[in-house]
Enzyme design. Structure first.
Site, short mmCIF file in Angstrom:
data_model
loop_
_atom_site.label_atom_id
_atom_site.label_comp_id
_atom_site.label_asym_id
_atom_site.label_seq_id
_atom_site.Cartn_x
_atom_site.Cartn_y
_atom_site.Cartn_z
N GLU A 142 54.73 81.52 117.05
CA GLU A 142 54.51 79.91 117.53
C GLU A 142 53.91 80.02 119.01
O GLU A 142 55.02 79.36 119.82
CB GLU A 142 55.63 79.20 117.26
CG GLU A 142 55.75 79.03 115.62
CD GLU A 142 56.91 77.92 115.38
OE1 GLU A 142 57.93 77.68 116.00
OE2 GLU A 142 56.93 77.40 114.28
N GLU A 306 55.78 80.03 107.40
CA GLU A 306 57.10 79.49 106.98
C GLU A 306 57.16 78.30 106.32
O GLU A 306 56.49 77.00 106.85
CB GLU A 306 57.76 79.41 108.52
CG GLU A 306 57.86 80.46 109.40
CD GLU A 306 58.56 80.17 110.62
OE1 GLU A 306 59.14 79.25 110.93
OE2 GLU A 306 58.46 81.15 111.69
C1 GAL Z 1 60.04 78.11 113.67
C2 GAL Z 1 60.14 79.43 113.96
C3 GAL Z 1 61.17 80.24 113.35
C4 GAL Z 1 62.50 79.34 113.18
C5 GAL Z 1 62.16 78.02 112.70
C6 GAL Z 1 63.28 77.08 112.46
O1 GAL Z 1 59.41 77.07 114.41
O2 GAL Z 1 58.86 80.04 113.96
O3 GAL Z 1 61.32 81.43 114.11
O4 GAL Z 1 62.87 79.28 114.63
O5 GAL Z 1 61.37 77.35 113.28
O6 GAL Z 1 63.77 76.71 113.66
#
Ligand code: GAL
Length: 677
Positions: A142, A306
């Site tokens: 990110e 994700e």
């Molecule tokens: C995303 C990030 C993950 C995890 C998730 C929950 O933005 O890529 O590593 O932190 O959020 O906070």
């Protein structure tokens, strides 16, 4: 299709790995992402590398037919490194060095940080880059971290400007530094934008561009190392939808495809449920638009790296996914061009800041309801739906998404309540509610590929872009422009022209005056033909028609002479201009219909509330997705064909179950025809 999870073996005892992997296999998962926060585990002290454990995990997955995407671990630097080389930590606006303890807090212009990062990426990719089971890479995590204000960044900013403008005279001119006698004599006099410098708009815009470029260049270093050591594997990065910091069109350039992280508003318990007890549709529409932007960044299908798996949040967490919702969220993204999906995360962490960011499994590691639903979804995606992979998402309608304009608005929003994303989404939603595929494109894109181009709030409008938009209309395109479009040149100076500047050619209007309106203040608006009325607010252009025709005008007396919505025939095309913000959604539904009609495209009916329709296609087949975002049955009018999930013939009026999904496949009956019905 690749479907799986983000897995953190380093958080769990080794004995557990086999149990997890067996459960993943049982769920039909065929991919995991590993390692993106493991720098310390890979290099526990400077120059001492431990890569064996990771290789062992990759091997274990290989034995179980589950492929691996490796993340490079550079988003969190080990504490030993921050202590030994304090200059690698970023510096905030007030000149304070960031305290170690979170992530994304290093300086990309620090020579030492770059060397350290090069070294770990080199080691990791050299060791595992050619492993049979590694199919791809995610660079870092990110990008977008806070801007760094250290001396290295200042000097890099000065060089960046020097390269861009060549001379200080040119910079003085570009930023308008004659104003308040802010002229500079030397590159070293350039400072970061700050409160003292009154946020010079040009300086702010260039600083945003610089920050974006710094990230793009940092990513490129890693991409080059990965490509050298890991030939034939894909390289991607996990983007963040509508995040404002980076120009995602630029960031996508060096990658094979874009991935993104989809968390449709789960961190906050407020605002996700409607007053009637059903799910709020707003987060879903936003996830839909974000997916289109993510697809647009590389103009090709994308992955979800994700995907929401349960309640999310750090200090507090939000609501749980309702039964069938996890599947609904997944299929919505597939409808937009998602070709690979990983849920975040496999098992809820018992440690650290994300103890409440829930995975498919809870803290207890038991495969429960969410696991079962992910399993059903994964089996459908990798089974019945596998023919959809690599299919295209065609569109006749494009919406320009312009980071320069967005950044320029940050310095000067112009009117109170101006929100760039929201302004774009108002038009997006008009098309969404009619089930029309939309592409997001950059202002540098080829407009002639589309029949309709929406350029909302295109605040920064270089002459070259304005000419291309005029040309687009002249040669048969349909353009919609609106409030504050064309106010600024590429350095964020105001064009010294009557609005809408060069676009007056195609728009056929003249705007001598404009104003911002108090939140609660409403202007009444009425159609020039017929009796439709709407209410306008926040902002108003006082539009006079020259060649254009007024479709709506104000009826509030003191602005009664001015047009609200105009249309102009220019060459073979039509150009519309809307000079205010209309409150009612129905207006945007109507406007979408007008734009489609002007482009001689079919105008599908507005869909039942909660239902989303999108299409994907291959050379031979058209896939029409019907996604119900409400937790109740809804009646829809299905295309006739085969429901690919149930393998049954469907068509005509049918009931779509709560949060249900139907994908109808039929033969494509023509060349390049991507209409929704
Ligand atoms: C995303 C990030 C993950 C995890 C998730 C929950 O933005 O890529 O590593 O932190 O959020 O906070």
């Amino acid at each position: 299709m690749y479907v799986g999870v983000d897995y953190y073996p380093e958080h769990w005892p080794e004995e557990r790995w086999r149990i997890d992997i067996a459960l993943m296999r049982e769920a039909g998962f065929n991919i995991v992402r590993l390692a993106e926060f493991t720098w310390y585990r890979l290099e526990p002290s400077e120059g001492q590398y431990e890569l064996q454990w990771l290789e062992q995990v990759v091997d274990l997955f290989e034995e179980n037919d589950i492929a691996v995407v490796l993340g490079t671990p550079t988003a969190v630097v080990p504490l030993w490194a921050a202590r030994k080389y304090p200059e690698i930590m970023s510096t905030d606006r007030d000149g304070h060095r960031t305290e170690y303890g979170v992530r994304k807090d290093t300086c990309y212009n620090s020579r030492v940080f770059n060397l350290m990062s090069d070294r770990i990426v080199e080691r990791l990719t050299a060791h595992l880059g050619e492993h049979r089971n590694v199919v791809g890479w995610q660079v870092d995590n990110e990008f977008a971290g806070p801007k760094c204000y250290c001396v290295h960044c200042l000097s890099a900013f000065q060089h960046w400007l020097q390269e861009k403008y060549g001379s200080v005279v040119a910079l003085n001119e570009a930023w308008g530094l004659h104003f308040w006698s802010h002229n500079i004599n030397d590159w070293e006099e350039v400072r970061f934008p700050n409160a003292l410098w009154s946020n010079n708009p040009g300086q702010h815009l260039d600083h945003c561009r610089f920050h974006s470029d710094v990230n793009v260049r940092y990513q490129r270093r890693q991409v080059e190392t990965i490509r050298k050591n890991s030939p034939g594997r894909f390289v991607t990065h996990n983007f963040m939808g509508f995040a404002p910091e980076l120009d995602y069109f630029d960031l996508a350039e060096d990658l094979d495809f874009v991935s993104w992280d989809n968390y449709p508003n789960f961190g906050d318990v407020r605002g996700t449920i409607r007053s009637d007890g059903d799910l709020d549709l707003e987060p879903r529409i936003r996830a839909s638009a974000a997916a289109d932007l993510m697809r647009g960044a590389k103009a090709r299908s994308f992955w979800i790296m994700e995907q929401t798996a349960g309640p999310t949040g750090w200090g507090e967490f939000g609501r749980n996914v309702w039964p069938s919702e996890l599947r609904n969220i997944a299929f919505q993204q597939v409808a937009h061009g998602c070709d690979g999906m990983l849920w975040f995360r496999w098992r809820t962490s018992t440690a650290g800041r994300e103890q409440y960011w829930h995975g498919l499994l809870g803290h207890d590691g038991e495969p429960g309801r969410r696991y079962q639903e992910a399993r059903t979804t994964a089996l459908e995606l990798t089974g019945a739906c596998s023919g959809i992979v690599d299919s295209d998402v065609l569109a006749e309608v494009a919406i320009v998404f312009d980071y320069d304009s967005r950044w320029a608005f940050e310095a000067q929003p112009a009117y109170s309540g101006c929100d760039y994303v929201q302004s774009v989404l108002r038009y997006y939603e008009g098309f969404y509610r009619r089930g029309i595929n939309v592409h997001f494109i950059s202002s540098r894109a080829e407009f002639s590929k589309y029949r309709v181009v929406v350029a909302s709030h295109l605040y920064v409008l270089p002459d070259e872009t304005a000419s291309r938009l005029n040309e687009f209309v002249k040669t048969g395109g349909v353009l919609l422009a609106d409030c504050r479009t064309g106010v600024k040149d590429e350095t964020s100076l105001c064009h010294a022209r009557t609005l809408p500047g060069l676009l007056a050619d195609s728009l056929g209007i003249r705007i001598d005056e404009y104003e911002s309106l108090e939140d609660s203040f409403i202007y009444d608006v009425r159609a020039t033909r017929g009796h439709k009325t709407y209410s306008a607010g926040l902002y108003s252009d006082w539009i006079r028609c020259e060649d254009a025709t007024s479709l709506y005008r104000y009826t509030t007396p003191h602005v009664g002479d001015f047009a609200v919505l105009t249309i102009n025939r220019y060459g073979d095309g039509r150009a519309f201009y809307l000079g205010t913000i209309i409150r009612e959604d129905a207006f945007y539904d109507e406007l979408a219909a007008r734009l489609l009609t002007a482009a001689r495209l079919p105008v599908p009916k507005v869909l039942p509330n909660g239902v989303q329709v999108r299409t994907r296609c291959t050379a031979a087949h058209l896939y029409t997705f019907y996604v119900n975002h409400l937790n109740r049955e809804v009646e829809v009018d299905l295309a006739h064909g085969r429901d690919i999930i149930t393998d049954e013939a469907v068509g005509g009026t049918a009931s779509l179950g709560p949060l249900g999904v139907v994908i109808v496949e039929n033969e494509r009956n023509g060349e390049g025809d991507d209409d929704d019905e």
